[in-house]
Design a protein around this motif. Structure first.
Motif, PDB file in Angstrom:
ATOM      1  N   TYR B  12     -18.434  -9.162   9.900  1.00  0.00           N
ATOM      2  CA  TYR B  12     -17.801  -8.729   8.660  1.00  0.00           C
ATOM      3  C   TYR B  12     -18.625  -9.071   7.419  1.00  0.00           C
ATOM      4  N   TYR B  20     -14.261  -8.844  -3.218  1.00  0.00           N
ATOM      5  CA  TYR B  20     -12.893  -9.139  -2.316  1.00  0.00           C
ATOM      6  C   TYR B  20     -13.124  -9.099  -0.665  1.00  0.00           C
ATOM      7  N   GLN B  24     -13.423 -12.491   3.404  1.00  0.00           N
ATOM      8  CA  GLN B  24     -12.432 -12.325   4.600  1.00  0.00           C
ATOM      9  C   GLN B  24     -12.644 -13.480   5.492  1.00  0.00           C
ATOM     10  N   LEU B  27     -11.334 -16.786   4.188  1.00  0.00           N
ATOM     11  CA  LEU B  27      -9.607 -16.775   4.259  1.00  0.00           C
ATOM     12  C   LEU B  27      -9.150 -17.205   5.707  1.00  0.00           C
ATOM     13  N   ARG B  28      -9.941 -16.534   6.654  1.00  0.00           N
ATOM     14  CA  ARG B  28      -9.172 -16.317   8.006  1.00  0.00           C
ATOM     15  C   ARG B  28      -9.506 -18.020   8.707  1.00  0.00           C
ATOM     16  N   ARG B  35      -1.386 -23.766   2.603  1.00  0.00           N
ATOM     17  CA  ARG B  35      -1.474 -22.642   1.661  1.00  0.00           C
ATOM     18  C   ARG B  35      -1.924 -23.036   0.174  1.00  0.00           C
ATOM     19  N   SER B  37      -4.137 -24.156  -1.467  1.00  0.00           N
ATOM     20  CA  SER B  37      -5.473 -24.404  -1.719  1.00  0.00           C
ATOM     21  C   SER B  37      -6.090 -23.022  -2.617  1.00  0.00           C
ATOM     22  N   ASN B  38      -6.932 -23.146  -3.278  1.00  0.00           N
ATOM     23  CA  ASN B  38      -7.346 -22.315  -4.099  1.00  0.00           C
ATOM     24  C   ASN B  38      -7.995 -21.063  -3.796  1.00  0.00           C
ATOM     25  N   ASN B  40      -6.669 -18.155  -3.004  1.00  0.00           N
ATOM     26  CA  ASN B  40      -5.491 -17.061  -3.100  1.00  0.00           C
ATOM     27  C   ASN B  40      -6.475 -15.755  -3.884  1.00  0.00           C
ATOM     28  N   HIS B  41      -7.680 -16.174  -4.318  1.00  0.00           N
ATOM     29  CA  HIS B  41      -8.267 -14.973  -4.958  1.00  0.00           C
ATOM     30  C   HIS B  41      -9.535 -14.935  -4.598  1.00  0.00           C
ATOM     31  N   PRO B  42     -10.195 -13.736  -4.626  1.00  0.00           N
ATOM     32  CA  PRO B  42     -11.499 -13.545  -4.187  1.00  0.00           C
ATOM     33  C   PRO B  42     -12.692 -14.274  -5.074  1.00  0.00           C
ATOM     34  N   PRO B  69     -10.328  -7.514  -9.815  1.00  0.00           N
ATOM     35  CA  PRO B  69      -9.293  -8.399  -9.421  1.00  0.00           C
ATOM     36  C   PRO B  69      -9.344  -9.721  -9.477  1.00  0.00           C
ATOM     37  N   LEU B  70      -9.989 -10.295 -10.412  1.00  0.00           N
ATOM     38  CA  LEU B  70     -10.278 -11.787 -10.570  1.00  0.00           C
ATOM     39  C   LEU B  70      -9.163 -12.559 -11.232  1.00  0.00           C
ATOM     40  N   PRO B  71      -8.705 -13.486 -11.135  1.00  0.00           N
ATOM     41  CA  PRO B  71      -7.754 -14.338 -11.948  1.00  0.00           C
ATOM     42  C   PRO B  71      -8.340 -14.372 -13.435  1.00  0.00           C
TER      43      PRO B  71
END
Lengths: 187, 699
Positions: B12, B20, B24, B27-28, B35, B37-38, B40-42, B69-71
């Motif tokens: 991948y 984004y 993956q 994240l996995r 949960r 942890s920071n 949540n965002h790419p 799509p960033l914070p």
């Protein structure tokens, strides 16, 4: 013209204007809404970028979110810690993505996050069942829920792994004409 | 056997691309940890240079930041970094960037300005939140028509009305001409004492004091003002204003259709993907209030049930024997003929009513008023009764629910617009003696001068009556039917009342009413210049009436109307109405002889002939230039060029369509490749695992 506001510096307002889809007036108005959620917690003076976060329970009480069945997931998707505590930055970000000027791709990314209840980057059957139950307030029979979820995954799943990845979701969203108008909160 | 997340990341991993998707694997692998942890965002790819990003999109860094799509905190940091990194660009590039930035700022400030001026913004928001996008699209359409009518009125006022008022008060410069004395008689002013209540009747029917006023065509003169350095030709202005008004309305409709069409084309209009779309896109996030939410949920439930039912119906329909199919199809043909016959019957009734009404014109009193309004009454009754009957017929036809809706809509549109056409056809046959110039009545003046001393005013009066009657009927229905129905349903708990239920706001029928009203105004604008103003006022009153009835008397419809495709459909029907009005305009301008006793065209054989006559009085160079544009030497190369451009765009569109289909197929293939590779990895992993213990055992 009129009174010079001292909530934000001009530099900060420019930054917000460049990073969101709001104008200066709307950002000040949003700050007013944020402040009235918890007047004793949120300072009026944001020139020093204070570190203030409001908990989930306060945010989901806003009239725009109160009746939305996905309100918890929405707020959690935009919070940095994943627990739903929003700072003002994230608050503005949330409404910017949900405003009518945000492009389809951006909204699709966040819609995917919202519907992904177990945060595993896939929309599996359980995520869909939860979504459907929230949508219809559990009025469908379990067989109907099963049938609809199965059909939905069949229609959208392209790579055949029985769950929807982001690519599948985005592909399906591009064919939905109503998405832009329904994924929109007016504030 | 344990699956290997690191092995998966080999498949991948995408180091170069969008932050984004490349996120993956991390994240996995982190899913096991908490949960909180920071993650949540790419992540943002700091190494990509701004120059690369700028080449991709033309809008410069700020546009890219908004849509990423960033914070927010990350976006602000990126912005700061980008501002500090002064890119080395040529002066022309930096000038271009500055221009783009100031243009964007200008657009934003214009948007803020228009936002302030948008009519009824808050009301529409509330309606959309409580009743959904379909009902809101009706009110948006109504608002569009109000603005269109108001701007057209300003046009007509500026070029025709105000000059007429000015010249009439200053003094007349009429162009006299000899003509047939009999045809030039026109006497609209009433004789003798006029009773007070006659004023009211005249207001309703456009006769009497209203007939000879700025309201109708007959009052305008063929004034031709020619001062030293100022000349104004009223007939020419009248004609060109009408043409420009029609062109302006058409451009507005097309422009508005463009945005709606783009969405419709992009989504391909595919009916496949119904369930997934309902699950993911049906919830309206703008829904406000407890009631609206519960109703929305019931709505979605109903939609899913309807879809499941349609599926089972389809299965049943496919399982029909041949004999049953034959019976069903012959039944459908029969029912279509029956509904067609009903519609033709309604047309014949309108024809009879119009002839009768025109024959009895000139009568006084209440009976006279009823005779005047007879065509309007018959049209409205037809438009109410025939769709009801067609609905009952549709029950026999047993189409699928979505097809039934479309068929009913087409029938209603056909009925409404063609009934107006029948009315106009009847009037035409009376005015021009059915086009027969040798008929006794039409021989002298080329039109029926005995009954129609000023036929344009008469047509204007008919359109005025139709508009007024439409408004009166709407208000009457609101007061006499909808409010009582709600009071009965709310206060009387008998079974009949509960079964009837509260009124439902049916969007298609209401939109057809608007289109019909607007078509009437377009048809009548040439003969009644103040009609757009009356229509503006009428639509504003209608907006508030419909809003009141919606909020107080209606329950939201269980069957909703899709807002995006329906907006396009409304505009298509409006364009059809516009086409009908254009046919009327072109025919009356070019073919029918204007009245000789009234109006600005009284001394010319047809309205259009004013243009060539004025044309001949222009200067030589202008004439030569205009001749050149109209000649073949110019227009044929222009047509050929337009044809070439059209072919280019058509081929471009088909190429894009092909590449979209190819990309979709590629996406599917890639998914299958991924699956295949994952299975290979698992097999290899298994083999390694099996071989390891054997090597371990050897040691």
């Amino acid at each position: 013209m009129g009174n010079k506001q001292t909530i934000f510096t001009d530099e900060q307002l420019d930054a917000y204007q460049d990073c969101t889809f709001f104008t200066r007036k709307e950002i000040l108005r949003l700050h007013g809404r944020y402040h009235e959620l918890a007047p004793h917690l949120v300072p009026m003076d944001y020139t020093k970028d204070p570190d203030c976060k409001l908990p989930l329970a306060l945010i989901v009480n806003m009239p725009e979110l109160k009746e939305n069945p996905f309100r918890n997931r929405i707020v959690e998707s935009f919070s940095e810690d994943g627990m739903g505590n929003l700072s003002f930055n994230e608050f503005v970000d949330m409404f910017s993505v949900l405003s009518e000027m945000a492009p389809r791709e951006l909204k699709a990314i966040y819609a995917f996050k919202i519907y992904d209840f177990n945060v595993d980057n896939y929309l599996c059957k359980e995520d869909l069942e939860k979504t459907l139950n929230k949508l219809t307030k559990e009025e469908l029979t379990p067989e109907e829920v099963e049938l609809v979820c199965q059909k939905a995954i069949e229609e959208a799943d392209l790579d055949g792994d029985n769950k929807l990845s982001f690519a599948d979701f985005e592909n399906m969203i591009t064919r939905a004409p109503d998405f832009l108008s329904t994924f929109h909160i007016r504030i | 056997m344990d699956s290997d997340p690191q092995g998966l990341s080999m498949v991948y991993d995408d180091p170069e691309g969008n932050g984004y998707l490349g996120d993956q694997p991390s994240l996995r692998s982190q899913q096991a940890s908490s949960r909180a942890s920071n993650q949540n965002h790419p992540q943002f790819n700091w190494s990509s240079t701004p120059a690369e990003k700028d080449e991709e999109d033309g809008g410069g860094p700020p546009r890219d930041l908004r849509s990423s799509p960033l914070p927010m905190a990350l976006k602000r940091a990126v912005r700061q970094v980008q501002q500090m990194q002064v890119p080395v660009v040529s002066s022309r590039e930096s000038w271009r960037r500055n221009k783009a930035k100031s243009l964007r700022k200008l657009k934003d400030s214009i948007r803020g300005f228009l936002y302030f001026f948008a009519l009824w913004r808050k009301t529409l928001q509330k309606i959309g939140g409580n009743f959904g996008g379909g009902v809101q699209s009706f009110f948006l359409f109504l608002r569009f028509l109000v603005v269109l009518n108001f701007v057209s009125f300003l046009l007509i006022a500026g070029f025709v009305l105000i000059p007429s008022i000015v010249f009439r008060s200053v003094g007349t410069h009429l162009v006299n001409s000899t003509g047939k004395e009999e045809c030039m008689q026109y006497d609209p002013n009433p004789q003798g004492l006029v009773l007070f209540y006659n004023y009211f009747l005249d207001l309703l029917s456009g006769t009497g004091f209203m007939e000879y006023s700025y309201m109708f065509y007959g009052y305008y003169n063929n004034t031709l003002v020619e001062d030293r350095n100022f000349s104004y030709n009223i007939p020419l202005a009248y004609l060109f204003t009408s043409f420009f008004y029609f062109a302006f309305c058409f451009i507005c409709i097309i422009a508005r259709m463009g945005t709606a069409a783009r969405v419709a084309v992009a989504t391909g209009g595919s009916a496949v993907g119904n369930y997934s779309m309902i699950v993911f896109t049906s919830w309206d996030y703008g829904c406000l209030g407890d009631q609206a939410t519960k109703l929305k949920q019931k709505n979605i439930h109903y939609r899913l049930q309807v879809d499941l039912e349609e599926e089972s119906l389809k299965k049943r329909a496919a399982a029909l024997t041949t004999k049953q199919k034959v019976i069903l199809y012959s039944l459908r043909v029969l029912m279509s003929l029956v509904s067609f016959g009903l519609i033709i019957g309604a047309f014949y009734a309108i024809f009879l009513a119009t002839e009768f009404s025109q024959g009895k014109s000139g009568q006084q009193g209440i009976m006279g008023l009823i005779y005047e309004y007879l065509p309007s009454i018959v049209i409205t009754a037809g438009n109410f009764v025939v769709p009801l009957l067609c609905d009952q017929i549709a029950l026999v036809e047993q189409y699928a629910p979505s097809t039934t809706v479309i068929v009913a809509l087409f029938r209603a549109v056909f009925l409404r617009l063609v009934s107006l056409g029948v009315l106009l056809f009847t009037l035409w046959s009376q005015i021009t003696c059915e086009g027969d110039k040798t008929d006794k009545k039409c021989e002298l003046c080329y039109y029926n001068y005995k009954n129609y001393q000023c036929w344009e005013t008469r047509i204007g009066q008919e359109m005025y009556k139709l508009t007024l009657f439409d408004l009166l009927i709407n208000i009457a229905v609101l007061i006499l039917v909808e409010f009582p129905r709600r009071m009965v349903v709310d206060n009387w708990s008998c079974k009949l009342a509960q079964w009837m239920g509260r009124q439902e706001f049916v969007v298609p029928a209401n939109v057809l009413g608007l289109v019909y009203g607007q078509t009437v105004v377009w048809t009548g604008a040439l003969f009644c210049p103040l009609l757009p103003l009356i229509n503006t006022v009428k639509f504003v009153i209608l907006f508030y009436c419909k809003k009141i009835t919606l909020v107080h008397n209606c329950r939201p419809a269980l069957r909703t109307f899709r807002s995006t495709t329906s907006a396009f459909f409304f505009l298509v029907v409006l364009a059809v109405g516009w086409g009908l009005a254009t046919v009327v305009l072109v025919y009356s301008v070019a073919q029918i002889h204007p009245s000789m006793g009234c109006g600005p065209f009284r001394f010319s054989p047809s309205m259009w002939l004013i243009v060539p006559t004025t044309f001949n009085s222009l200067s030589e160079t202008t004439k030569e230039f205009l001749f050149f544009i109209g000649s073949q030497a110019f227009s044929i190369p222009l047509c050929v060029l337009s044809g070439v451009v059209l072919c280019y765009f058509a081929s471009l569109a088909s190429v894009y369509g092909n590449s979209v289909a190819l990309l979709r197929a590629q996406l599917k293939l890639e998914g299958r490749d991924k699956q295949f590779l994952v299975k290979q990895i698992e097999m290899l992993g298994q083999q390694l695992h099996i071989s390891k213990p054997s090597t371990g055992a050897q040691d």
